[in-house]
Design a protein around this motif. Structure first.
Motif, mmCIF file in Angstrom:
data_model
loop_
_atom_site.group_PDB
_atom_site.id
_atom_site.type_symbol
_atom_site.label_atom_id
_atom_site.label_comp_id
_atom_site.label_asym_id
_atom_site.label_seq_id
_atom_site.Cartn_x
_atom_site.Cartn_y
_atom_site.Cartn_z
ATOM 1 N N PHE A 91 -5.475 -1.724 38.675
ATOM 2 C CA PHE A 91 -5.326 -2.258 37.327
ATOM 3 C C PHE A 91 -6.501 -1.924 36.406
ATOM 4 O O PHE A 91 -6.381 -2.013 35.197
ATOM 5 C CB PHE A 91 -5.103 -3.764 37.384
ATOM 6 C CG PHE A 91 -3.784 -4.113 38.025
ATOM 7 C CD1 PHE A 91 -2.595 -3.870 37.372
ATOM 8 C CD2 PHE A 91 -3.745 -4.654 39.304
ATOM 9 C CE1 PHE A 91 -1.380 -4.168 37.968
ATOM 10 C CE2 PHE A 91 -2.537 -4.957 39.907
ATOM 11 C CZ PHE A 91 -1.349 -4.712 39.241
ATOM 12 N N ASP A 92 -7.635 -1.541 36.984
ATOM 13 C CA ASP A 92 -8.763 -1.115 36.155
ATOM 14 C C ASP A 92 -8.868 0.404 36.075
ATOM 15 O O ASP A 92 -9.726 0.934 35.383
ATOM 16 C CB ASP A 92 -10.085 -1.667 36.716
ATOM 17 C CG ASP A 92 -10.151 -3.173 36.621
ATOM 18 O OD1 ASP A 92 -9.335 -3.745 35.873
ATOM 19 O OD2 ASP A 92 -11.008 -3.770 37.289
ATOM 20 N N GLY A 93 -7.987 1.107 36.788
ATOM 21 C CA GLY A 93 -8.110 2.551 36.882
ATOM 22 C C GLY A 93 -7.425 3.283 35.749
ATOM 23 O O GLY A 93 -6.713 2.704 34.926
ATOM 24 N N ASN A 94 -7.639 4.599 35.724
ATOM 25 C CA ASN A 94 -6.995 5.451 34.730
ATOM 26 C C ASN A 94 -5.761 6.109 35.341
ATOM 27 O O ASN A 94 -5.372 5.816 36.467
ATOM 28 C CB ASN A 94 -7.988 6.493 34.211
ATOM 29 C CG ASN A 94 -8.613 7.287 35.353
ATOM 30 O OD1 ASN A 94 -8.011 7.464 36.404
ATOM 31 N ND2 ASN A 94 -9.829 7.776 35.132
ATOM 32 N N ASP A 95 -5.153 7.019 34.586
ATOM 33 C CA ASP A 95 -3.943 7.680 35.077
ATOM 34 C C ASP A 95 -4.194 8.440 36.369
ATOM 35 O O ASP A 95 -3.326 8.489 37.248
ATOM 36 C CB ASP A 95 -3.399 8.638 34.016
ATOM 37 C CG ASP A 95 -2.723 7.911 32.862
ATOM 38 O OD1 ASP A 95 -2.633 6.666 32.932
ATOM 39 O OD2 ASP A 95 -2.303 8.583 31.898
ATOM 40 N N ASP A 96 -5.369 9.037 36.498
ATOM 41 C CA ASP A 96 -5.684 9.763 37.729
ATOM 42 C C ASP A 96 -5.687 8.831 38.934
ATOM 43 O O ASP A 96 -5.239 9.205 40.022
ATOM 44 C CB ASP A 96 -7.040 10.455 37.608
ATOM 45 C CG ASP A 96 -7.006 11.641 36.660
ATOM 46 O OD1 ASP A 96 -5.895 12.143 36.383
ATOM 47 O OD2 ASP A 96 -8.079 12.058 36.197
ATOM 48 N N SER A 97 -6.200 7.620 38.754
ATOM 49 C CA SER A 97 -6.215 6.647 39.840
ATOM 50 C C SER A 97 -4.803 6.262 40.250
ATOM 51 O O SER A 97 -4.493 6.122 41.440
ATOM 52 C CB SER A 97 -6.990 5.394 39.423
ATOM 53 O OG SER A 97 -8.354 5.687 39.215
ATOM 54 N N VAL A 98 -3.938 6.087 39.270
ATOM 55 C CA VAL A 98 -2.546 5.737 39.556
ATOM 56 C C VAL A 98 -1.867 6.870 40.323
ATOM 57 O O VAL A 98 -1.173 6.639 41.327
ATOM 58 C CB VAL A 98 -1.789 5.426 38.249
ATOM 59 C CG1 VAL A 98 -0.292 5.270 38.515
ATOM 60 C CG2 VAL A 98 -2.343 4.169 37.603
ATOM 61 N N GLU A 99 -2.064 8.092 39.877
ATOM 62 C CA GLU A 99 -1.468 9.237 40.565
ATOM 63 C C GLU A 99 -1.990 9.350 41.993
ATOM 64 O O GLU A 99 -1.254 9.725 42.918
ATOM 65 C CB GLU A 99 -1.739 10.513 39.783
ATOM 66 C CG GLU A 99 -0.970 10.597 38.470
ATOM 67 C CD GLU A 99 -1.276 11.851 37.683
ATOM 68 O OE1 GLU A 99 -1.992 12.720 38.243
ATOM 69 O OE2 GLU A 99 -0.824 11.963 36.540
ATOM 70 N N ASP A 100 -3.255 9.032 42.176
ATOM 71 C CA ASP A 100 -3.841 9.066 43.516
ATOM 72 C C ASP A 100 -3.181 8.034 44.426
ATOM 73 O O ASP A 100 -2.892 8.307 45.586
ATOM 74 C CB ASP A 100 -5.350 8.807 43.424
ATOM 75 C CG ASP A 100 -6.029 8.919 44.767
ATOM 76 O OD1 ASP A 100 -6.347 10.053 45.181
ATOM 77 O OD2 ASP A 100 -6.237 7.863 45.413
ATOM 78 N N LEU A 101 -2.934 6.841 43.882
ATOM 79 C CA LEU A 101 -2.253 5.802 44.653
ATOM 80 C C LEU A 101 -0.853 6.240 45.049
ATOM 81 O O LEU A 101 -0.421 6.037 46.191
ATOM 82 C CB LEU A 101 -2.193 4.508 43.846
ATOM 83 C CG LEU A 101 -3.492 3.714 43.749
ATOM 84 C CD1 LEU A 101 -3.396 2.679 42.639
ATOM 85 C CD2 LEU A 101 -3.830 3.051 45.066
ATOM 86 N N VAL A 102 -0.132 6.844 44.119
ATOM 87 C CA VAL A 102 1.211 7.332 44.417
ATOM 88 C C VAL A 102 1.147 8.415 45.495
ATOM 89 O O VAL A 102 1.957 8.433 46.433
ATOM 90 C CB VAL A 102 1.881 7.882 43.138
ATOM 91 C CG1 VAL A 102 3.214 8.555 43.475
ATOM 92 C CG2 VAL A 102 2.106 6.754 42.134
ATOM 93 N N ASP A 103 0.173 9.309 45.384
ATOM 94 C CA ASP A 103 0.001 10.372 46.374
ATOM 95 C C ASP A 103 -0.242 9.778 47.755
ATOM 96 O O ASP A 103 0.368 10.196 48.751
ATOM 97 C CB ASP A 103 -1.164 11.262 45.946
ATOM 98 C CG ASP A 103 -1.294 12.530 46.782
ATOM 99 O OD1 ASP A 103 -0.269 12.998 47.314
ATOM 100 O OD2 ASP A 103 -2.416 13.059 46.887
ATOM 101 N N TYR A 104 -1.126 8.793 47.833
ATOM 102 C CA TYR A 104 -1.443 8.172 49.117
ATOM 103 C C TYR A 104 -0.216 7.502 49.723
ATOM 104 O O TYR A 104 0.070 7.658 50.912
ATOM 105 C CB TYR A 104 -2.562 7.148 48.930
ATOM 106 C CG TYR A 104 -2.952 6.447 50.215
ATOM 107 C CD1 TYR A 104 -3.889 7.002 51.068
ATOM 108 C CD2 TYR A 104 -2.364 5.229 50.578
ATOM 109 C CE1 TYR A 104 -4.234 6.368 52.254
ATOM 110 C CE2 TYR A 104 -2.701 4.592 51.753
ATOM 111 C CZ TYR A 104 -3.643 5.169 52.590
ATOM 112 O OH TYR A 104 -3.967 4.545 53.766
#
Length: 268
Positions: A91-104
């Motif tokens: 919730f504090d991350g940027n779009d890259d963080s969200v994409e990383d979560l989806v990737d994981y």
């Protein structure tokens, strides 16, 4: 305040992100020959909510009498700390963080597809339960190493896996087929470890390793039972507390059975 465990927090958050970023929906991807669709991700989101919250409530309650209450509370606190770390990243991350979560998360789904392939190839649950436990333990040890030291250790673990399978009575033709799948799994796990979310999970692994033996062992056993339930999952069914209980009991039976089996090759 009631808190959700790690994967539930992760996937609920991804569902929230998908809802507020409708212009960038979850995508269908193929890697390691395995296609994960947006529907697969959506099912994982729902499954996490249906599975992990009741599992941790069960582990914290009086019905679970495997260990003392103090140890159960320590395990619950561990999962809360993981939840808080994921929440902050999400919730504090940027779009890259969200994409990383989806990737994981997508890689994690592939990990279980590969384990199901291995289970079919080996065709002996007692042997496979032993192998998967040793494999996961070896990779936790690998994750404790510096990044530049990991690839050599992965190769060493792969170099022993055929002998370990044979020592557990797996037929040679099955060992040959399974070896290729273990190699694929090592690549998937390396990809998971290389994501930012994976690095955070490795940090939590390190925390668990520093805990007292009873607490660390319960964390490991809970994770193993959850993984075993996922490996044995049939079709599009959703995992529930009942599947966790069944997996916990079955792993205990398989551990007892494999006491009579040959000792696998030494990783030392």
């Amino acid at each position: 305040m009631r808190r959700l465990p790690l994967l539930a927090c992760l996937t609920i958050g991804l569902g929230f992100v998908a809802a507020v970023r409708a212009d960038e929906p979850l995508r269908t991807t193929t890697e390691f020959g395995i296609t994960i669709t947006a529907d697969d991700l959506g099912a994982a989101i729902q499954e996490a909510q249906d599975f992990w919250d009741p599992v941790l409530q069960y582990l914290s309650g009086n019905d679970f009498a495997e260990v003392d209450a103090e140890t159960r509370k320590a395990v619950a606190r561990f999962f809360v700390s993981v939840h808080e770390g994921v929440s902050q990243k999400l919730f504090d991350g940027n779009d890259d963080s969200v994409e990383d979560l989806v990737d994981y998360l997508t890689l994690r789904l592939r990990k279980f597809v590969i384990y199901r392939q291995l289970r079919e190839a080996i065709d002996d649950d007692a042997a496979f339960a032993e192998l998967i436990e040793r494999w996961e333990r070896a990779h936790r040890d690998i994750n404790a190493l510096a990044v530049e030291q990991r690839s050599a250790r992965v190769e060493a673990v792969l170099g022993l896996i055929s002998d370990e399978m044979k020592a557990l009575g797996v037929a040679e033709e099955r060992c040959t087929k399974a070896y290729e799948i273990w190699t694929l799994q090592s690549q998937c796990l390396a990809r998971m470890a290389g994501t930012e979310t994976g690095k955070m999970m490795i940090g939590f692994e390190h925390t668990a390793r520093q805990m007292d033996r009873a607490t660390g062992e319960l964390i490991r056993q809970v994770a193993s039972a959850a993984d075993w339930a996922a490996v044995k999952k049939q079709g599009n069914s959703s995992l529930t507390l009942n599947e966790f209980k069944a997996a916990w009991a079955e792993l205990a039976q398989l551990r007892a059975k494999r006491l009579t089996m040959a000792t696998p090759a030494n990783r030392q």
